[in-house]
Design an enzyme around this catalytic site. Structure first.
Site, PDB file in Angstrom:
ATOM      1  N   GLU A 109       0.782  -1.215  -0.055  1.00 30.62           N
ATOM      2  CA  GLU A 109       0.034   0.144   0.186  1.00 30.62           C
ATOM      3  C   GLU A 109       1.022   0.878  -0.225  1.00 30.62           C
ATOM      4  O   GLU A 109       1.986   1.329   0.703  1.00 30.62           O
ATOM      5  CB  GLU A 109      -1.005   0.225   1.114  1.00 30.62           C
ATOM      6  CG  GLU A 109      -1.941   1.261   1.440  1.00 30.62           C
ATOM      7  CD  GLU A 109      -2.503   1.166   0.263  1.00 30.62           C
ATOM      8  OE1 GLU A 109      -3.513   0.243  -0.169  1.00 30.62           O
ATOM      9  OE2 GLU A 109      -2.433   2.510  -0.102  1.00 30.62           O
ATOM     10  N   GLY A 112       8.734  11.090  11.559  1.00 30.18           N
ATOM     11  CA  GLY A 112       8.072   9.889  12.210  1.00 30.18           C
ATOM     12  C   GLY A 112       7.147   9.934  11.704  1.00 30.18           C
ATOM     13  O   GLY A 112       7.438   9.316   9.723  1.00 30.18           O
ATOM     14  N   CYS A 170       5.250   4.621   9.003  1.00 30.31           N
ATOM     15  CA  CYS A 170       6.297   3.842   7.784  1.00 30.31           C
ATOM     16  C   CYS A 170       7.548   4.267   8.407  1.00 30.31           C
ATOM     17  O   CYS A 170       8.497   3.279   8.269  1.00 30.31           O
ATOM     18  CB  CYS A 170       5.543   4.462   6.736  1.00 30.31           C
ATOM     19  SG  CYS A 170       3.833   3.705   6.778  1.00 30.31           S
TER      20      CYS A 170
HETATM   21  N1  LIG Z   1      -0.408   4.288   8.047  1.00 29.41           N
HETATM   22  C1  LIG Z   1      -0.376   4.194   7.096  1.00 29.41           C
HETATM   23  O1  LIG Z   1       0.199   5.135   6.356  1.00 29.41           O
HETATM   24  C2  LIG Z   1       0.653   2.878   5.560  1.00 29.41           C
HETATM   25  C3  LIG Z   1       0.864   2.654   4.750  1.00 29.41           C
HETATM   26  C4  LIG Z   1       1.158   1.920   3.461  1.00 29.41           C
HETATM   27  C5  LIG Z   1       1.369   1.070   4.497  1.00 29.41           C
HETATM   28  N2  LIG Z   1       0.921   0.610   5.693  1.00 29.41           N
HETATM   29  C6  LIG Z   1       1.823  -0.734   6.283  1.00 29.41           C
HETATM   30  O2  LIG Z   1       0.296  -1.041   6.657  1.00 29.41           O
HETATM   31  C7  LIG Z   1       0.727  -2.243   8.109  1.00 29.41           C
HETATM   32  C8  LIG Z   1      -0.897  -1.596   8.188  1.00 29.41           C
HETATM   33  O3  LIG Z   1      -0.624  -0.670   9.467  1.00 29.41           O
HETATM   34  P1  LIG Z   1      -1.731   0.814   9.924  1.00 29.41           P
HETATM   35  O4  LIG Z   1      -1.321   1.663   9.772  1.00 29.41           O
HETATM   36  O5  LIG Z   1      -3.477   0.256   9.238  1.00 29.41           O
HETATM   37  O6  LIG Z   1      -1.880   0.104  11.064  1.00 29.41           O
HETATM   38  P2  LIG Z   1      -3.106   0.178  12.952  1.00 29.41           P
HETATM   39  O7  LIG Z   1      -1.361  -0.587  13.434  1.00 29.41           O
HETATM   40  O8  LIG Z   1      -2.961   1.498  11.993  1.00 29.41           O
HETATM   41  O9  LIG Z   1      -4.008  -1.359  12.488  1.00 29.41           O
HETATM   42  C9  LIG Z   1      -3.657  -2.220  12.197  1.00 29.41           C
HETATM   43  C10 LIG Z   1      -4.931  -3.359  13.273  1.00 29.41           C
HETATM   44  O10 LIG Z   1      -4.634  -4.422  12.935  1.00 29.41           O
HETATM   45  C11 LIG Z   1      -5.262  -5.331  14.254  1.00 29.41           C
HETATM   46  N3  LIG Z   1      -4.730  -6.295  13.988  1.00 29.41           N
HETATM   47  C12 LIG Z   1      -3.779  -6.935  14.582  1.00 29.41           C
HETATM   48  N4  LIG Z   1      -3.561  -7.854  14.546  1.00 29.41           N
HETATM   49  C13 LIG Z   1      -5.253  -8.600  14.239  1.00 29.41           C
HETATM   50  C14 LIG Z   1      -5.508  -9.933  13.770  1.00 29.41           C
HETATM   51  N5  LIG Z   1      -4.780 -11.123  13.943  1.00 29.41           N
HETATM   52  N6  LIG Z   1      -6.857 -10.153  12.924  1.00 29.41           N
HETATM   53  C15 LIG Z   1      -7.515  -8.285  13.337  1.00 29.41           C
HETATM   54  N7  LIG Z   1      -7.207  -7.563  13.206  1.00 29.41           N
HETATM   55  C16 LIG Z   1      -5.595  -7.422  13.699  1.00 29.41           C
HETATM   56  C17 LIG Z   1      -5.457  -4.171  15.088  1.00 29.41           C
HETATM   57  O11 LIG Z   1      -6.482  -4.009  16.198  1.00 29.41           O
HETATM   58  C18 LIG Z   1      -5.214  -2.627  14.373  1.00 29.41           C
HETATM   59  O12 LIG Z   1      -6.279  -3.292  14.879  1.00 29.41           O
HETATM   60  C19 LIG Z   1       1.908  -1.872   7.958  1.00 29.41           C
HETATM   61  O13 LIG Z   1       2.341  -3.112   8.132  1.00 29.41           O
HETATM   62  C20 LIG Z   1       2.268  -0.371   8.206  1.00 29.41           C
HETATM   63  O14 LIG Z   1       3.566  -0.742   7.825  1.00 29.41           O
HETATM   64  C21 LIG Z   1       1.020   1.849   6.169  1.00 29.41           C
END
Ligand SMILES: NC(=O)c1ccc[n+]([C@@H]2O[C@H](COP(=O)([O-])OP(=O)(O)OC[C@H]3O[C@@H](n4cnc5c(N)ncnc54)[C@H](O)[C@@H]3O)[C@@H](O)[C@H]2O)c1
Length: 444
Positions: free
Chosen positions: A154, A263, A266
């Site tokens: 993503e 910060g 990511c």
């Molecule tokens: N935030 C960003 O801008 C962004 C952009 C691109 C990629 N990413 C990547 O995407 C991934 C997710 O990031 P995010 O910021 O959305 O994380 P986040 O912490 O906001 O959300 C993660 C969610 O996963 C849930 N979770 C954990 N274990 C679980 C399970 N076993 N079953 C179901 N749900 C579960 C948590 O409760 C939480 O709600 C990461 O690898 C991140 O590096 C993030």
């Protein structure tokens, strides 16, 4: 199409809502029961422009469901997205425990062929690990079912996540399976009408693409911060330099803003994780290590400016702080520069009077109630009784403040500007001392 999304965070929730909006039927699964219950009541766990109406509309239409029932999600979706967190573990590598837990869950409940999509940012080789995990569980269950593991990293930006997902500049699909590719094409067809956005490649290249993209952006920031620090020592203005180099189309104006460090959820963890990946395969990532080191130093910069200005005596000083989120238009404070500053100020005995348009609740959640943190209702009230003003986040609301009010209210008319929002040539004649990043004047 029927889709399940595991992990209802910044990525999972936005992706799910955007897929539902074009007509897919999406079941979102999370282990956080409070988050799921709140979503059912219309309480959105994160701030992201445009997200609330999108979620409400699709939830009411029944295309978007929220549940803690993993079995329901697995049975529902032909396509199973894994969008859970991949935080750093003790040595900075990406911690895959949540990703593998979801893989295990999918394998436990699946009764028909599935396409499992790694949407989380995961190190090269993770798709293989997910596939091994699923195969092992299926074997233990004594069932034989086809499945493919696809990498679909993503690239959304927090603060513009909905727009980025609705109009992606590229959709990277890593797979060697023709069936998986055609299903992913079908899923993303509504987003691929204007011109071809799908870039299909092997799984490992797709996994590395995500890290390469974030590390490139982090490198641009650290490069500019290094130039800014040099400009400070040499009496040059980095903002002039920025314009001078950005005009070269090979360099461009994007992502060359100097500041008080990057910060967010990511860049810091992804640079660190790629460093560890490189080390594990016997490669010394000199450049990436420096990117990380320069950023770590940069995050200390505002504090060192403030400390020097007050000759090291910050005990009892009140510092107004504008901006807590790691960047504008989000409430995310993961690895935010404001946190490094506040924690340094507190250690030195100062009191922080902070304001942020969206991240006040998050600040309260992280730091709780403490005597040396006052969360103020407006940017103006944060100035009351303060000795100095520090700007940490470039929210629009901070770009054209009332400088007369700032000068009258602060006991020392001084602004430490971590995002170079203001022009020293305008402030200094008004009697406001100004310390930006790399503006040809160092407080030391
Ligand atoms: N935030 C960003 O801008 C962004 C952009 C691109 C990629 N990413 C990547 O995407 C991934 C997710 O990031 P995010 O910021 O959305 O994380 P986040 O912490 O906001 O959300 C993660 C969610 O996963 C849930 N979770 C954990 N274990 C679980 C399970 N076993 N079953 C179901 N749900 C579960 C948590 O409760 C939480 O709600 C990461 O690898 C991140 O590096 C993030």
């Amino acid at each position: 199409m029927k889709v399940a999304v595991f992990g209802i965070g910044y990525v999972g929730l936005v992706q799910a809502a955007v897929l539902a909006e074009v007509g897919h039927e999406v079941v979102c699964v999370d282990v956080n029961a409070e988050r799921v219950e709140n979503l059912k009541k219309g309480i959105i766990p994160i701030y992201e422009p445009g997200l609330t109406p999108l979620v409400e509309r699709n939830y009411e239409a029944g295309r978007l469901q929220f549940t803690t029932d993993a079995e329901l999600g697995v049975k529902h979706g032909k396509i199973q997205f894994i969008a859970v967190g991949t935080p750093p573990d003790e040595d900075g590598s990406a911690d895959l425990q949540y990703v593998l837990a979801v893989a295990k869950t999918i394998a436990t409940y699946m009764e028909s062929p599935k396409i499992i999509v790694d949407k989380s940012t995961v190190p090269v080789g993770t798709a293989d690990k997910v596939a091994e995990c699923i195969a092992a569980v299926l074997k233990a269950r004594g069932v034989s079912l086809d499945f493919d593991v696809v990498s679909n990293p993503e690239f959304l930006k927090e603060g513009a996540a909905v727009a980025d997902c609705q109009r992606p500049d590229r959709i990277v699909i890593g797979t060697d399976s023709a069936i998986a590719e055609s299903k992913m094409r079908e899923l993303y067809a509504p987003f691929n009408r204007n011109h071809e956005k799908l870039i299909v490649m092997d799984v490992r290249s797709a996994e590395l693409t995500k890290y390469a993209a974030n590390c490139m952006l982090a490198t641009k920031i650290s490069f500019m911060n290094e130039m800014a620090n040099l400009a400070e020592k040499l009496g040059a203005d980095i903002e002039k330099v920025r314009l001078g180099i950005g005009s070269d189309p090979r360099i461009g104006y994007h992502f060359i803003y100097p500041g008080c460090g990057y910060g967010g959820s990511c860049f810091p963890k992804d640079v660190q994780a790629l460093v560890r990946t490189a080390e594990k395969v016997g490669y010394t990532p000199e450049l990436l290590r420096s990117v990380e080191a320069v950023n770590g130093r940069q995050k200390e910069k505002l504090f060192s400016h403030v400390q020097s200005y007050f000759n090291g005596d910050l005990a009892g000083k009140r510092i107004a702080l504008w901006g807590l989120s790691f960047k504008p238009n989000t409430d995310d404070m993961r690895d935010a520069s404001s946190r490094v500053l506040m924690e340094n100020l507190w250690a030195a005995g100062a009191i922080v009077q902070a304001y942020d348009p969206e991240a006040m609740n998050e600040t309260q959640r992280i730091y709780g109630t403490r005597a040396d943190l006052n969360l103020m209702g407006t940017k103006e009230s944060a100035l009351n009784g303060a000795d100095a003003l520090v700007v940490c986040t470039e929210w629009n609301a901070f770009k054209a403040p009332d400088f007369d009010l700032i000068k009258e209210t602060l006991s020392h008319a001084v602004i430490f500007d971590g995002r170079n929002l203001y022009d020293p040539a305008i402030l200094e004649p008004q009697g406001i001392a100004y310390y930006g990043i790399g503006r040809g004047r160092s407080v030391e």
